[in-house]
Design a protein around this motif. Structure first.
Motif, PDB file in Angstrom:
ATOM      1  N   UNK A 110       0.855  -1.193   0.000  1.00 27.03           N
ATOM      2  CA  UNK A 110       0.000   0.000   0.000  1.00 27.03           C
ATOM      3  C   UNK A 110       0.890   1.241   0.000  1.00 27.03           C
ATOM      4  N   UNK A 111       0.706   2.114  -0.977  1.00 24.22           N
ATOM      5  CA  UNK A 111       1.471   3.361  -1.025  1.00 24.22           C
ATOM      6  C   UNK A 111       0.576   4.562  -0.724  1.00 24.22           C
ATOM      7  N   UNK A 112      -0.703   4.306  -0.526  1.00 24.41           N
ATOM      8  CA  UNK A 112      -1.653   5.354  -0.163  1.00 24.41           C
ATOM      9  C   UNK A 112      -2.705   4.745   0.756  1.00 24.41           C
ATOM     10  N   UNK A 113      -3.416   5.607   1.470  1.00 23.80           N
ATOM     11  CA  UNK A 113      -4.390   5.102   2.441  1.00 23.80           C
ATOM     12  C   UNK A 113      -5.467   4.246   1.811  1.00 23.80           C
ATOM     13  N   UNK A 114      -5.932   4.641   0.650  1.00 29.57           N
ATOM     14  CA  UNK A 114      -6.924   3.852  -0.078  1.00 29.57           C
ATOM     15  C   UNK A 114      -6.369   3.529  -1.442  1.00 29.57           C
ATOM     16  N   UNK A 115      -6.498   2.289  -1.834  1.00 27.84           N
ATOM     17  CA  UNK A 115      -5.968   1.855  -3.127  1.00 27.84           C
ATOM     18  C   UNK A 115      -6.765   2.473  -4.272  1.00 27.84           C
ATOM     19  N   UNK A 116      -6.088   2.605  -5.400  1.00 26.79           N
ATOM     20  CA  UNK A 116      -6.793   3.039  -6.591  1.00 26.79           C
ATOM     21  C   UNK A 116      -7.334   1.807  -7.305  1.00 26.79           C
ATOM     22  N   UNK A 117      -8.326   2.012  -8.118  1.00 25.51           N
ATOM     23  CA  UNK A 117      -8.927   0.903  -8.843  1.00 25.51           C
ATOM     24  C   UNK A 117      -8.496   0.987 -10.308  1.00 25.51           C
ATOM     25  N   UNK A 118      -9.186   1.785 -11.097  1.00 24.59           N
ATOM     26  CA  UNK A 118      -8.796   1.932 -12.495  1.00 24.59           C
ATOM     27  C   UNK A 118      -7.942   3.184 -12.708  1.00 24.59           C
ATOM     28  N   UNK A 121      -4.769   8.562  -9.394  1.00 24.53           N
ATOM     29  CA  UNK A 121      -4.555   9.989  -9.632  1.00 24.53           C
ATOM     30  C   UNK A 121      -3.819  10.624  -8.455  1.00 24.53           C
ATOM     31  N   UNK A 122      -2.737  11.331  -8.775  1.00 23.11           N
ATOM     32  CA  UNK A 122      -1.956  12.058  -7.791  1.00 23.11           C
ATOM     33  C   UNK A 122      -1.942  13.536  -8.165  1.00 23.11           C
ATOM     34  N   UNK A 123      -2.213  14.396  -7.207  1.00 24.95           N
ATOM     35  CA  UNK A 123      -2.072  15.833  -7.378  1.00 24.95           C
ATOM     36  C   UNK A 123      -0.829  16.270  -6.621  1.00 24.95           C
ATOM     37  N   UNK A 124       0.024  17.074  -7.250  1.00 25.58           N
ATOM     38  CA  UNK A 124       1.268  17.522  -6.623  1.00 25.58           C
ATOM     39  C   UNK A 124       1.126  18.983  -6.241  1.00 25.58           C
ATOM     40  N   UNK A 125       1.259  19.266  -4.945  1.00 28.84           N
ATOM     41  CA  UNK A 125       1.194  20.629  -4.431  1.00 28.84           C
ATOM     42  C   UNK A 125       2.473  20.984  -3.701  1.00 28.84           C
ATOM     43  N   UNK A 126       2.594  22.212  -3.260  1.00 31.54           N
ATOM     44  CA  UNK A 126       3.824  22.632  -2.580  1.00 31.54           C
ATOM     45  C   UNK A 126       4.007  21.927  -1.236  1.00 31.54           C
ATOM     46  N   UNK A 127       2.952  21.389  -0.648  1.00 30.80           N
ATOM     47  CA  UNK A 127       3.073  20.698   0.635  1.00 30.80           C
ATOM     48  C   UNK A 127       3.244  19.195   0.487  1.00 30.80           C
ATOM     49  N   UNK A 128       3.026  18.651  -0.720  1.00 32.36           N
ATOM     50  CA  UNK A 128       3.186  17.217  -0.921  1.00 32.36           C
ATOM     51  C   UNK A 128       2.224  16.685  -1.958  1.00 32.36           C
ATOM     52  N   UNK A 129       1.948  15.384  -1.873  1.00 33.86           N
ATOM     53  CA  UNK A 129       1.096  14.710  -2.845  1.00 33.86           C
ATOM     54  C   UNK A 129      -0.284  14.418  -2.279  1.00 33.86           C
ATOM     55  N   UNK A 130      -1.287  14.573  -3.130  1.00 36.93           N
ATOM     56  CA  UNK A 130      -2.682  14.304  -2.796  1.00 36.93           C
ATOM     57  C   UNK A 130      -3.154  13.159  -3.685  1.00 36.93           C
ATOM     58  N   UNK A 131      -3.923  12.246  -3.131  1.00 42.86           N
ATOM     59  CA  UNK A 131      -4.413  11.098  -3.892  1.00 42.86           C
ATOM     60  C   UNK A 131      -5.924  11.193  -4.030  1.00 42.86           C
ATOM     61  N   UNK A 132      -6.420  10.864  -5.225  1.00 44.52           N
ATOM     62  CA  UNK A 132      -7.857  10.868  -5.465  1.00 44.52           C
ATOM     63  C   UNK A 132      -8.440   9.532  -5.038  1.00 44.52           C
ATOM     64  N   UNK A 141      -4.916  14.374   1.321  1.00 42.63           N
ATOM     65  CA  UNK A 141      -3.488  14.644   1.464  1.00 42.63           C
ATOM     66  C   UNK A 141      -2.817  13.349   1.905  1.00 42.63           C
ATOM     67  N   UNK A 142      -1.763  12.938   1.191  1.00 42.05           N
ATOM     68  CA  UNK A 142      -1.144  11.640   1.452  1.00 42.05           C
ATOM     69  C   UNK A 142       0.310  11.695   1.887  1.00 42.05           C
ATOM     70  N   UNK A 143       1.173  12.352   1.100  1.00 36.82           N
ATOM     71  CA  UNK A 143       2.609  12.243   1.330  1.00 36.82           C
ATOM     72  C   UNK A 143       3.248  13.626   1.336  1.00 36.82           C
ATOM     73  N   UNK A 144       3.933  14.009   2.421  1.00 30.45           N
ATOM     74  CA  UNK A 144       4.646  15.294   2.426  1.00 30.45           C
ATOM     75  C   UNK A 144       5.917  15.203   1.581  1.00 30.45           C
TER      76      UNK A 144
END
Length: 156
Positions: A110-118, A121-132, A141-144
């Motif tokens: 697991x690299x994120x709290x909830x797995x992706x299915x199909x 999606x990762x959003x990159x912001x100045x504070x870190x990565x966000x997962x859809x 918000x997932x990874x600083x």
């Protein structure tokens, strides 16, 4: 005749078990292609350098403009393999480069709290990565950004 019905029944059960998502992960045993997206959400409007790869080879290096994305399709190696995708990400933060190496997909961990299915999606912001989250249809918000990650940059 009875033996044939039993083997057909068990083959059907096996197919259902393989194709049905498990409770442990949202992915289950999805057999189609997956889409991975890296979206530049940098609040400072900077360009994002994304260099991504798997053990099978490079997925390329892209300079991603603000509000744009770098995306690709892949097939997970279900039975006899391991699918792991990593990216080096870099942007300019008030004159200083900010860099990090991120595992964006791993079929065995697991690299994120909830797995992706199909769609992964990762959003990159100045504070870190966000997962859809495909289930809840929201971004988390997932990874600083790592502070000690260093790698050679080819972006100018």
């Amino acid at each position: 005749m009875c033996r044939m019905k039993k083997s057909s029944f068990f083959a059907t059960l096996l197919a259902i078990a393989i194709l049905t998502p498990t409770c442990k992960t949202a992915r289950g045993f999805y057999l189609g292609h997956r889409n991975l997206h890296i979206v530049n959400w940098l609040e400072n409007g900077e360009k994002l350098m994304a260099r991504c790869w798997s053990k099978d080879g490079s997925l390329g290096t892209r300079i991603v403009k603000n509000k744009e994305e770098f995306k690709w399709k892949f097939y997970e190696k279900i039975f006899f393999g391991h699918t792991k995708l990593e990216c080096d990400l870099e942007f300019n933060d008030q004159g200083q480069p900010r860099r990090g190496r991120f595992v964006v997909y791993d079929s065995k961990q697991m690299v994120r709290r909830r797995s992706c299915y199909q769609n992964c999606m990762w959003g990159v912001g100045v504070y870190g990565l966000y997962a859809f989250d495909e289930k809840d249809k929201k971004w988390d918000y997932e990874i600083p950004w790592p502070s000690t990650n260093r790698f050679e940059s080819s972006a100018q």
